[in-house]
Design a protein around this motif. Structure first.
Motif, short mmCIF file in Angstrom:
data_model
loop_
_atom_site.label_atom_id
_atom_site.label_comp_id
_atom_site.label_asym_id
_atom_site.label_seq_id
_atom_site.Cartn_x
_atom_site.Cartn_y
_atom_site.Cartn_z
N THR A 121 0.37 3.98 -2.57
CA THR A 121 -1.01 4.42 -2.81
C THR A 121 -1.27 5.73 -2.08
O THR A 121 -0.52 6.11 -1.18
CB THR A 121 -2.02 3.36 -2.33
OG1 THR A 121 -1.91 3.23 -0.89
CG2 THR A 121 -1.76 2.02 -2.99
N GLU A 140 0.82 -1.22 0.00
CA GLU A 140 0.00 0.00 0.00
C GLU A 140 0.85 1.26 0.00
O GLU A 140 0.33 2.37 -0.05
CB GLU A 140 -0.91 0.02 1.24
CG GLU A 140 -1.90 -1.12 1.32
CD GLU A 140 -2.70 -1.11 2.62
OE1 GLU A 140 -2.45 -0.22 3.47
OE2 GLU A 140 -3.56 -1.99 2.79
N PRO A 157 -1.14 6.30 2.57
CA PRO A 157 -1.53 5.00 3.09
C PRO A 157 -1.64 5.01 4.61
O PRO A 157 -1.03 5.83 5.28
CB PRO A 157 -0.40 4.08 2.62
CG PRO A 157 0.78 4.99 2.45
CD PRO A 157 0.21 6.29 1.98
#
Length: 506
Positions: A309, A306, A316
Motif C-alpha cells: 500500500t 500493508e 506503509p
C-alpha cells in the motif's frame, strides 16, 4: 578434551550474561545501533544524499530514507563494484557475498570489517546458548561438519567475492579448525553431488558430533551415508547429538531425518543471510529465535498486508522494535553496518515473544499464493503439512505449492507437489484423505482460504506426487543444486509447478 568442555561452559555463561544486558533494554539498544550507523555513514555518498546529518530519530530516518530492495539500491552498489570508496559505508567493503538475483542477475551484497565479526559471533553464540541452557558441551570433543559453499573467492576491482558460507569459512576460529570437516580441498569442490560424495568418504569413519546445513542438502548427505554403509546415521555416528540449520523450516523434514538417523537429535535454528545474521534459537524450550538487536543492524517492520500500500504517497508505516506485536506478519527491513539502508530482504517474520524478542520466519513477501485473494503464506502451508503428518508414518523429501487457475475440469484449486520418501510406508494409504487433512488444517489457519472453499470458488487442494529426486533434478536443471539454494515453499504462479508436472510425465 575436558579442558575444551570446561572452557565452552565458562564462555557460555559469560555470553548469556552479556545477552541479558541488551535483551532487557531492546528499545535503547536499537536506538543506539541506529545512532552509531548514522554517525559512521554521514559522510558517505548515500549519507549525504539522504541528509544523515539531520537524522536524530527513527522517525526522521523513516521520513528521509525510503524502503528499497536490491534493484532500487543497485545504482549505489554499482559504484561500490567499480571500486569507489565511501558510497554506502565508509571506505570499501572487504567482500561481496554473491547471491542469485532476479531481474538484475547476480546480486553483490557488501560485507565490511564491521559486519563480518557479527556473522561469526552469532553462529558461535547460538552454540553457546545451547550449552548454557542444556549443560551439554560434549559435542565440542568430536568432529563438526558444515555443509557450505566453496571458500575459493574471486576478485572484482580489489574486492573479493564468493558465497557467504565460503567467505565465513575463512574466519573459522583456531580452536575449531582441528575439529572442522570436511577438508579444505573437499570444501573447494564446486559440483554439489561430487562434493557430497567426497564428504561421505571423508567422514563416515569419523566421530561426528555436530552437523550443520540446509535440511534438503543434509538429507542428501545422510542418504548417501546410508547407501555407503548400510547403517543409520545414528548407528554410524554414535555421538552425533546436535543438528544446526537455517534458511528453511525444519519441521517438514523432521520425520525423514529421524528415520535416517534412527533417533531424535537436538536441533538449533539459525536465521543467517548474506545481508546479516539476524537471529538464532536461544532456547530448546521456547518457540522462535532471539532477534539480535545489538549486532550492528537496525530493524524496522512493515505489516505484510500493508506492504504494497502507499498511504498518502509516504508508503506503509514502518514499526520499530518497541511497537511490534505478537503474531503479526511483518516484512523485515534492515539497515546495517555493511551499508544496506532501509533494505527489504524479502523475508517475513512473526514475533513469538516480546520479552525477549523472538521471531519465526513466516515466509517471503513475494512468496505467497493469492490468486483468488486467499493470502496464503509459507508458515501456513508448513504448519498444515506438519499437522496432517502427525501420528503417522508419512515422510516427505520436499514439497511446493502453486495455484491451478484453469484446470481441465472442475473448480480451481491449490496444487501441492510432494515428493514422498521412497519407502512404501512413508506414503499415505489414501492420498485424497491426506489431502483433506492438509486442507482442513489450511482452512483453520486462513479464513480467506476457508471462505473460498465454502463459497465454492475453490475446491479442496490436490496432491501431485513428484518422482523420486524430482526436486533435486529440478534444482540441478536451473543450476541451483546445493549450497545455500532453497526451493520456494509456494508461488503465486506455475513456473515451478509446470516444470515438475512435465518432468513427471517423461
Amino acid at each position: 578434551m575436558r579442558i575444551k568442555v570446561l572452557a565452552a561452559k565458562l564462555l557460555a555463561k559469560k555470553v548469556h550474561k552479556d545477552t541479558l544486558k541488551w535483551t532487557s533494554n531492546p528499545v535503547a539498544t536499537q536506538q543506539n545501533v541506529l545512532k552509531k550507523l548514522i554517525e559512521a555513514a554521514s559522510y558517505t555518498k548515500f549519507g549525504v544524499d539522504h541528509s544523515f546529518s539531520k537524522i536524530k530519530s527513527a522517525e526522521d530516518f523513516s521520513k528521509q530514507v525510503p524502503v528499497r530492495d536490491y534493484e532500487a539500491l543497485k545504482p549505489y552498489v554499482d559504484l561500490v563494484i567499480e571500486g569507489k570508496k565511501d558510497i554506502l559505508w565508509k571506505g570499501k567493503p572487504v567482500y561481496f557475498a554473491k547471491t542469485s538475483g532476479t531481474t538484475s542477475g547476480a546480486k553483490y551484497i557488501p560485507l565490511t570489517r564491521e559486519s563480518i565479526p557479527f556473522h561469526v559471533q552469532a553462529a558461535r553464540n547460538a552454540l553457546l546458548s545451547y550449552i548454557y541452557e542444556t549443560g551439554n558441551a560434549d559435542f565440542v570433543k568430536g568432529k563438526m561438519i558444515f555443509l557450505q559453499g566453496s571458500p575459493i573467492l574471486e576478485e572484482k576491482n580489489g574486492i573479493k567475492l564468493g558465497r557467504l558460507s565460503g567467505i565465513v569459512a575463512h574466519y573459522v576460529p583456531k580452536y575449531l579448525s582441528k575439529n572442522r570437516m570436511p577438508s579444505w580441498e573437499t570444501n573447494c569442490i564446486e559440483d554439489w553431488e561430487t562434493k557430497v560424495n567426497a564428504i561421505v568418504d571423508e567422514t563416515f569413519n569419523e566421530n561426528m558430533t555436530l552437523i550443520s546445513g540446509i535440511p534438503a542438502w543434509v538429507q542428501m548427505y545422510f542418504e548417501k551415508l546410508q547407501q555407503k554403509t548400510g547403517q543409520t546415521v545414528g548407528e554410524l555416528f554414535k555421538n552425533f547429538s546436535l543438528y544446526v540449520y537455517g534458511g528453511v523450516n525444519f519441521e517438514p523434514y523432521r520425520a525423514k531425518f529421524e528415520n535416517l538417523i534412527g533417533r531424535k537429535v537436538a536441533a538449533i535454528e539459525l536465521f543467517p543471510a548474506s545481508e546479516g545474521f539476524f537471529a538464532y534459537q536461544d532456547s530448546q524450550n521456547e518457540k522462535g529465535m532471539l532477534l539480535l538487536l545489538n549486532h550492528g543492524i537496525f530493524y524496522e517492520f512493515i505489516k505484510a498486508d500493508e506492504f504494497f500500500t502507499n498511504p498518502e504517497g509516504s508508503g506503509p508505516k514502518r514499526y520499530t522494535i518497541g511497537e511490534v506485536e505478537l503474531g503479526v506478519n511483518y516484512a523485515l527491513i534492515i539497515s546495517t553496518n555493511a551499508g544496506l539502508w532501509a533494505y527489504n530482504i524479502g523475508d517475513t517474520v512473526q514475533f513469538t515473544s516480546l520479552k525477549p524478542h523472538r521471531v519465526i520466519v513466516s515466509g517471503r513477501i513475494k512468496h505467497f499464493i493469492s490468486a483468488f485473494g486467499e493470502h496464503v503464506i509459507g508458515k501456513e502451508v508448513e504448519h498444515a503439512l506438519k499437522e496432517a503428518m502427525e501420528n503417522s508414518t508419512i515422510r516427505i523429501n520436499e514439497f511446493t505449492v502453486a495455484p491451478q487457475i484453469t484446470p481441465e475440469t472442475g473448480l480451481p484449486y491449490h496444487e501441492w507437489l510432494i515428493e514422498f520418501d521412497h519407502e512404501a510406508s512413508s506414503e499415505p494409504d489414501n492420498l485424497e484423505a491426506f489431502a483433506l487433512k492438509i486442507d482442513d488444517a489450511m482452512r483453520k489457519q486462513n479464513s480467506y482460504y476457508d471462505d473460498l472453499i465454502v463459497g465454492k470458488v475453490l475446491r479442496t487442494l490436490v496432491i501431485t506426487k513428484v518422482e523420486q529426486n524430482g526436486f533435486q533434478n529440478y534444482m540441478k536443471s536451473i543450476g541451483k543444486l546445493g549450497g545455500q539454494n532453497k526451493l520456494p515453499r509456494l508461488s503465486n504462479d506455475r513456473a515451478i509447478a509446470d516444470i515438475l508436472v512435465k518432468n513427471n510425465k517423461k
